[in-house]
Design a protein around this motif. Structure first.
Motif, mmCIF file in Angstrom:
data_model
loop_
_atom_site.group_PDB
_atom_site.id
_atom_site.type_symbol
_atom_site.label_atom_id
_atom_site.label_comp_id
_atom_site.label_asym_id
_atom_site.label_seq_id
_atom_site.Cartn_x
_atom_site.Cartn_y
_atom_site.Cartn_z
ATOM 1 N N PRO A 356 -7.381 -2.544 -23.939
ATOM 2 C CA PRO A 356 -7.133 -1.426 -24.855
ATOM 3 C C PRO A 356 -8.380 -0.837 -25.486
ATOM 4 N N LYS A 357 -9.529 -1.536 -25.385
ATOM 5 C CA LYS A 357 -10.745 -1.036 -26.012
ATOM 6 C C LYS A 357 -11.626 -0.366 -24.971
ATOM 7 N N GLN A 358 -12.406 0.597 -25.431
ATOM 8 C CA GLN A 358 -13.311 1.282 -24.529
ATOM 9 C C GLN A 358 -14.507 0.386 -24.201
ATOM 10 N N PRO A 359 -15.090 0.519 -23.013
ATOM 11 C CA PRO A 359 -16.209 -0.351 -22.647
ATOM 12 C C PRO A 359 -17.493 -0.036 -23.391
ATOM 13 N N GLY A 360 -17.676 1.233 -23.795
ATOM 14 C CA GLY A 360 -18.882 1.598 -24.536
ATOM 15 C C GLY A 360 -20.137 1.368 -23.720
ATOM 16 N N ASN A 361 -21.140 0.743 -24.344
ATOM 17 C CA ASN A 361 -22.418 0.500 -23.690
ATOM 18 C C ASN A 361 -22.307 -0.515 -22.560
ATOM 19 N N ASP A 362 -21.207 -1.272 -22.523
ATOM 20 C CA ASP A 362 -21.009 -2.295 -21.494
ATOM 21 C C ASP A 362 -20.365 -1.741 -20.234
ATOM 22 N N ILE A 363 -20.304 -0.446 -20.091
ATOM 23 C CA ILE A 363 -19.648 0.149 -18.931
ATOM 24 C C ILE A 363 -20.367 -0.197 -17.636
ATOM 25 N N ASP A 364 -21.654 -0.565 -17.724
ATOM 26 C CA ASP A 364 -22.400 -0.927 -16.510
ATOM 27 C C ASP A 364 -21.773 -2.119 -15.793
ATOM 28 N N ILE A 365 -21.158 -3.024 -16.555
ATOM 29 C CA ILE A 365 -20.508 -4.179 -15.940
ATOM 30 C C ILE A 365 -19.433 -3.721 -14.962
ATOM 31 N N TYR A 366 -18.670 -2.709 -15.345
ATOM 32 C CA TYR A 366 -17.552 -2.246 -14.524
ATOM 33 C C TYR A 366 -18.001 -1.338 -13.397
ATOM 34 N N LEU A 367 -19.160 -0.733 -13.531
ATOM 35 C CA LEU A 367 -19.660 0.152 -12.482
ATOM 36 C C LEU A 367 -20.326 -0.617 -11.341
ATOM 37 N N THR A 368 -20.492 -1.924 -11.497
ATOM 38 C CA THR A 368 -21.242 -2.712 -10.515
ATOM 39 C C THR A 368 -20.706 -2.578 -9.090
ATOM 40 N N PRO A 369 -19.400 -2.788 -8.815
ATOM 41 C CA PRO A 369 -18.944 -2.683 -7.409
ATOM 42 C C PRO A 369 -19.137 -1.292 -6.822
ATOM 43 N N LEU A 370 -18.964 -0.252 -7.629
ATOM 44 C CA LEU A 370 -19.164 1.106 -7.127
ATOM 45 C C LEU A 370 -20.631 1.355 -6.814
ATOM 46 N N VAL A 371 -21.527 0.926 -7.700
ATOM 47 C CA VAL A 371 -22.956 1.142 -7.466
ATOM 48 C C VAL A 371 -23.423 0.361 -6.241
ATOM 49 N N GLU A 372 -22.877 -0.819 -6.016
ATOM 50 C CA GLU A 372 -23.236 -1.585 -4.820
ATOM 51 C C GLU A 372 -22.840 -0.837 -3.555
ATOM 52 N N ASP A 373 -21.657 -0.222 -3.573
ATOM 53 C CA ASP A 373 -21.235 0.559 -2.402
ATOM 54 C C ASP A 373 -22.097 1.809 -2.230
ATOM 55 N N LEU A 374 -22.449 2.453 -3.331
ATOM 56 C CA LEU A 374 -23.312 3.636 -3.238
ATOM 57 C C LEU A 374 -24.694 3.271 -2.715
ATOM 58 N N LYS A 375 -25.191 2.121 -3.112
ATOM 59 C CA LYS A 375 -26.495 1.675 -2.610
ATOM 60 C C LYS A 375 -26.416 1.387 -1.113
ATOM 61 N N MET A 376 -25.316 0.764 -0.691
ATOM 62 C CA MET A 376 -25.138 0.492 0.736
ATOM 63 C C MET A 376 -25.014 1.794 1.532
ATOM 64 N N LEU A 377 -24.296 2.771 0.973
ATOM 65 C CA LEU A 377 -24.140 4.051 1.661
ATOM 66 C C LEU A 377 -25.470 4.783 1.793
ATOM 67 N N TRP A 378 -26.387 4.576 0.860
ATOM 68 C CA TRP A 378 -27.697 5.223 0.927
ATOM 69 C C TRP A 378 -28.620 4.504 1.916
ATOM 70 N N GLU A 379 -28.681 3.182 1.830
ATOM 71 C CA GLU A 379 -29.666 2.439 2.609
ATOM 72 C C GLU A 379 -29.197 2.183 4.043
ATOM 73 N N GLU A 380 -27.991 1.694 4.208
ATOM 74 C CA GLU A 380 -27.523 1.298 5.532
ATOM 75 C C GLU A 380 -26.632 2.348 6.182
ATOM 76 N N GLY A 381 -25.801 3.004 5.375
ATOM 77 C CA GLY A 381 -24.849 3.947 5.930
ATOM 78 C C GLY A 381 -23.627 3.243 6.505
ATOM 79 N N VAL A 382 -22.646 4.031 6.918
ATOM 80 C CA VAL A 382 -21.392 3.511 7.452
ATOM 81 C C VAL A 382 -21.054 4.274 8.724
ATOM 82 N N ASP A 383 -20.623 3.555 9.740
ATOM 83 C CA ASP A 383 -20.161 4.203 10.967
ATOM 84 C C ASP A 383 -18.889 4.990 10.670
ATOM 85 N N MET A 384 -18.896 6.260 11.035
ATOM 86 C CA MET A 384 -17.793 7.153 10.685
ATOM 87 C C MET A 384 -17.392 7.962 11.910
#
Length: 778
Positions: A356-384
Motif C-alpha cells: 500500500p505504500k509508495q516505493p519512493g527513493n527505493d524504486i530502484d529495487i523494483y526496477l532491477t529485473p527490467l533494467v537487467e533485460d534492457l541491458k541484455m537487449l543493448w549488449e547481446e540483443g535477442v533473436d527476433m
C-alpha cells in the motif's frame, strides 16, 4: 502421404525417408519459396523461415512437431466443408480461416510449450459455431466477443450472462461456451506469462536469484510473508507480504514483431516520416541523432527500439477513501508513428509494484529485473522473427528517456527536488531565496539567462534592487553527473537510518547500469502537463484572489518589505485592520465578474474539455475543480480571451505571451529554426513576471519553464513526453480492479487477457482495435 514416420525414432531409416518426402512435398507445393520454408521442428514450431538444409538438420536432430499433421504452411490445402453458400460468403470464410491459421502460427512457440493446446486451437478455428453455418467458427466467435468485452469494460459476471443468453438464442447443438471461465480457457493459450517476485515489505530487497530461498529480509529482518495474529515464525510460509509483478518485455517484443503490420510500423521513423527540417518525431531531435552517430551498429537496423519509461502512483480503489498506492511501470515505443506512440495498444505494462505504500527513493529495487533485460537487449540483443519481411534478425533496444511528474523525477534520477537546489538542471547554480514570512523557497534570478547586453540586466528598481552580472549555469553532462554520484552508497529500505545530508544527490540511479545512459543529454524529461497545471493554478488563484491559492497576501507583502522592493505595496495598518494596496494584477469585483462570465459562456466541442459553466462559481467569483486538461485548455486558448480588457496592458501582454509560448511548444509540428527565438522569448516572459508578480509566485514549477525549450530541441515534441496519455492509461488500469482484496493481481490478469485479445484482433475481419480509439469526428 503416410505420416506415421513422425512418431518414429529419429535415427531410423523410415524417419529419415519421411523427412526427405516432406521436404520434397514442400518444395513442390510452396510457390516462390527461394529454398526457404517454415521450419516444423519442435523448437522453431513453424515460426522461422530457414533454408532446406537447415530445416533437414533441425528435424533430424530435434524432432518433427508431432501435432503438425496438416501441413498447411507447406502447401497442403485445407478441406473446407461442402456447404451450399454463395461465392461471396465462401471468400469470406476462406479469408477468415487463413487469418486464424496465421494467428495461431504467430502466437509463438512459447505458448504451446506451456500448454499442449495446438490441436484444440486448430480444431476451434475450423469448427463452425453450429451445423451448416461457416461464417463464424468457435474460435473467431469467442475472440470477437472478448474484443467487445474488453473495449466496453464488461465484468466477468455480465459476460457470462451474455454467453448464456446467446447460447440459448442459437440453434440447438451450438458449441458456444456458456461461461466466462470456459471462454477464457480458449483464450489462455494466446496470453503471455509473467513473473511474481516476492519483495520485502520495507522495500529492502527482492527475493530473487541468491535471495530466492530466504524467509526473512537480510537487511531489516522482517518476514517475507504476511503475519497472522501478530505472530511471527521465521520458517513459516504463507502469502507474501509484498509482490512485484514483472511482465517480461522480450516476449512482448517477439509477439509485436510476429505481426506483419506492427513489424512494418517499427521502421516507420525511417521509411514513412516526412523530413522537412521540422520537429515531427523524436527522431528529429538532437539526442536521437547523437545516438545514431555514437552507436552506428545500433542505428544501422531501423528496427532497433528506443523506449520511453513512465511511472506514477495511483490509487487502484478509485475515489474510495484509501491511501493505497500502486505503481505501474509503462514502456512506450518511439519507433512508431507519433499518432500511435502513446496509444493504449502500444503502451506495454512491464512492472506492477504493489502497495500500500509508495516505493519512493527505493524504486530502484523494483526496477532491477527490467533494467537487467534492457541491458541484455543493448549488449547481446535477442533473436527476433520479422513478420513483415519473413526473416530473422538480432533486435537491440535502449531506454531513450523517462516521463514522470516532478516528485517521481527526483526518485528516478536520485536528486533532491526540494529545498534550495531543487532545479535538477541548474543544480548547484540554482538561484534561490528563502522567504521569511511566507516560509517557502522561491527561485528568481531569471535575468541570468538573458544575453549579456540585454537592457533588463541593468534595471534595479523593477527587480531586486541590483544589476544582474551573472551568467546562466552550465548544464552538466551525463558523464559529469555520474562522477558526482558514482561513490554515493545507499542502503535501500524504509527501515534505514535517516540522517541529515547536505548532498543534493540521494543515490546513483540504477539507470547508470545501462552502458549508454551517461551519454544521453536528457535522461529524465520534465513533465509539461504538471508544469502547465501548476502555473495555471497560480495565475488563476492570484488574479481572482482565491483563498489558499493566491500568491499575494499579507505574508507576501511583508516579504516584499523584507527584500526592499516595491515599497509602495507594503501593508498599511488602519486601526485593527490591515490594508493591502492594489497591485498591477489586482482585479476589482467587476473585473472578476467579467472574467468569470467570459469563461462561463464558453461552449466547446464534445470531448474538447470540461464544461466550464460547471467550473465557474459566480457566487464566489472563482474557478472550482480544475483538472489538468482544463488548465491546459485555459492556458492554450481561453485565458488570453478572458483577461482581454481587464488588466493593465503590460501585465495582460505578458500573460498572453506566456500562453502563446505554451501553445507553441505543445504543437505537433515545430520549426527548428524558431526554437532559439522561443528560448529567448520565455526568458523575457519570466523576467517580466518578476516585475509584476510577488516573489512567492515563483515556485520551482514556474522556474522549470525556462528549461522546456532545451528539452524540445534535444528530445523532440512535448506531446510524446508528457503525462496525459499515461494518466489516461492508469485510469484504464484502475478499471481492471474487480477483486479489491488483490488489486494489483486483478490488474495484471486482466491486462494479460486484453493483451491476448488485442493481438488476435488484427487477424479478425470487421473488428475494431481496443487500444486505438476512434476520434469523435469519425
Amino acid at each position: 502421404m503416410d505420416r506415421s514416420w513422425i512418431n518414429f525414432i529419429h535415427t531410423t531409416n523410415e524417419y529419415e525417408n519421411g523427412v526427405e518426402q516432406f521436404l520434397e512435398f514442400a518444395n513442390m507445393n510452396v510457390p516462390d519459396n527461394n529454398g526457404r520454408f517454415y521450419c516444423p521442428c519442435v523448437n522453431c514450431l513453424n515460426e522461422r523461415k530457414l533454408p532446406t538444409n537447415v530445416i533437414r538438420e533441425h528435424v533430424l536432430c530435434d524432432g518433427f512437431l508431432k501435432s503438425y499433421t496438416k501441413w498447411i504452411w507447406h502447401g497442403e490445402l485445407i478441406d473446407m466443408p461442402s456447404v451450399d453458400v454463395s461465392e461471396e460468403e465462401e471468400e469470406v470464410d476462406l479469408e477468415m480461416g487463413d487469418q486464424l491459421e496465421e494467428m495461431i502460427r504467430d502466437v509463438g512457440h512459447d505458448s504451446f510449450q506451456r500448454a499442449n493446446v495446438y490441436e484444440n486451437l486448430f480444431t476451434d478455428a475450423e469448427k463452425p459455431l453450429y451445423a451448416e453455418f461457416t461464417k463464424y467458427t468457435r474460435l473467431s466467435t469467442v475472440l470477437k466477443l472478448f474484443n467487445v468485452k474488453a473495449r466496453n469494460g464488461w465484468t466477468d459476471k455480465s459476460f457470462t450472462e451474455l454467453l448464456e443468453l446467446l447460447s440459448d438464442m442459437l440453434p440447438e447443438g451450438n458449441i458456444l461456451p456458456t461461461r466466462n471461465y470456459d471462454a477464457k480457457k480458449i483464450l489462455c493459450p494466446m496470453g503471455m506469462k509473467y513473473q511474481k517476485i516476492n519483495a520485502c515489505p520495507n522495500d529492502c530487497v527482492l527475493y530473487r536469484k541468491e535471495l530466492a530461498m530466504l524467509h526473512q529480509c537480510p537487511r531489516c529482518g522482517v518476514s517475507r510473508y504476511k503475519q497472522k495474529d501478530n505472530e511471527f515464525e521465521s520458517n513459516s510460509k504463507g502469502p507474501p507480504a509484498k509482490v512485484l509483478w514483472y511482465l517480461p518485455v522480450v516476449l512482448r517484443l517477439k509477439r509485436l514483431f510476429s505481426n506483419a503490420n506492427d513489424a512494418k510500423l517499427m521502421r516507420w521513423h525511417v521509411d514513412g516520416r516526412t523530413t522537412d527540417g521540422h520537429l515531427r518525431h523524436p527522431v528529429d531531435g538532437l539526442q536521437w541523432r547523437k545516438i545514431d552517430s555514437m552507436f552506428p551498429n545500433f542505428s544501422n537496423d531501423s528496427r532497433n527500439i528506443r523506449f520511453g519509461l513512465a511511472t506514477d502512483g495511483m490509487n487502484p480503489y478509485g475515489n474510495l477513501s484509501s491511501k493505497h498506492s500502486s505503481w505501474p511501470v509503462l514502456l512506450v515505443i518511439y519507433n512508431l508513428p507519433p499518432w500511435l506512440c502513446m496509444k493504449r495498444k502500444y503502451v506495454m505494462l512491464s512492472l506492477m509494484i504493489s502497495g500500500p505504500k509508495q516505493p519512493g527513493n527505493d524504486i530502484d529495487i523494483y526496477l532491477t529485473p527490467l533494467v537487467e533485460d534492457l541491458k541484455m537487449l543493448w549488449e547481446e540483443g535477442v533473436d527476433m522473427f520479422d513478420g513483415y519481411t519473413g526473416d530473422s534478425f538480432k533486435l537491440h533496444a535502449m531506454l531513450f528517456c523517462t516521463i514522470n511528474d516532478f516528485p517521481t523525477y527526483g526518485n528516478l534520477r536520485g536528486y533532491n527536488t526540494k529545498g534550495h537546489k531543487a532545479c535538477p538542471i541548474c543544480e548547484e547554480g540554482t538561484c534561490h531565496h528563502q522567504l521569511q514570512h511566507g516560509r517557502k523557497t522561491i527561485y528568481l534570478g531569471h535575468r541570468r539567462f538573458l544575453s549579456t547586453n540585454h537592457p533588463y540586466r541593468k534595471l534595479k528598481k523593477a527587480f531586486n534592487g541590483c544589476q544582474e552580472n551573472e551568467l546562466a549555469p552550465m548544464v552538466l553532462s551525463g558523464s559529469q553527473v555520474y562522477e558526482h554520484v558514482k561513490d554515493i552508497g545507499v542502503v535501500f529500505g524504509k527501515m534505514k537510518k535517516k540522517g541529515t545530508s547536505s548532498n543534493i544527490w540521494k543515490k546513483k540511479s540504477i539507470f547508470f547500469d545501462l552502458p549508454y545512459w551517461r551519454v544521453l543529454d536528457v535522461r529524465h524529461c520534465i513533465d509539461v502537463m504538471h508544469v502547465e497545471k501548476n502555473v495555471c493554478d497560480s495565475i488563476i488563484g492570484t488574479l481572482l484572489n482565491i483563498q489558499g491559492k493566491t500568491k499575494d497576501g499579507l505574508n507576501a507583502r511583508l516579504d516584499l518589505v523584507e527584500m526592499g522592493i516595491r515599497e509602495q505595496l507594503a501593508p498599511q495598518s488602519h486601526g485593527k485592520r490591515t490594508y493591502l494596496p492594489p497591485t498591477c494584477h489586482t482585479l476589482s469585483k467587476q473585473e472578476k465578474r467579467s472574467f468569470c462570465e467570459s469563461l462561463q459562456g464558453v461552449k466547446v466541442p464534445l470531448g474538447y474539455s470540461s464544461n466550464f459553466k460547471r467550473l465557474v462559481s459566480m457566487k464566489d467569483l472563482k474557478l472550482l475543480g480544475l483538472k489538468s486538461h482544463d488548465c491546459h485548455v485555459l492556458m492554450q486558448q481561453l485565458l488570453p480571451v478572458a483577461i482581454r480588457g481587464i488588466l493593465p496592458k503590460n501585465v495582460r501582454y505578458t500573460l498572453t505571451r506566456l500562453c502563446f509560448f505554451f501553445n507553441a511548444i505543445c504543437s505537433k509540428v515545430i520549426n527548428i529554426e524558431k526554437l532559439d527565438q522561443l528560448e529567448n522569448e520565455v526568458v523575457v516572459i519570466l523576467c517580466q513576471l518578476e516585475m509584476y508578480f510577488p516573489p512567492s509566485f515563483f515556485d520551482i514549477m514556474v522556474h522549470l519553464i525556462i528549461h522546456l525549450v532545451r528539452e524540445v530541441r534535444i528530445c523532440g515534441l512535448v506531446f510524446l513526453r508528457w503525462m496525459y496519455p499515461i494518466e489516461r492509461y492508469m485510469k484504464i488500469l484502475k478499471g481492471y480492479v474487480k477483486n479489491q482484496y488483490r488489486p494489483e493481481a486483478s490488474i495484471v490478469e486482466r491486462y494479460i487477457a486484453e493483451e491476448a485479445v488485442e493481438f488476435c484482433t488484427d487477424y479478425l475481419s470487421q473488428v475494431e482495435a481496443i487500444g486505438v480509439p476512434k476520434s469523435h469526428y469519425h
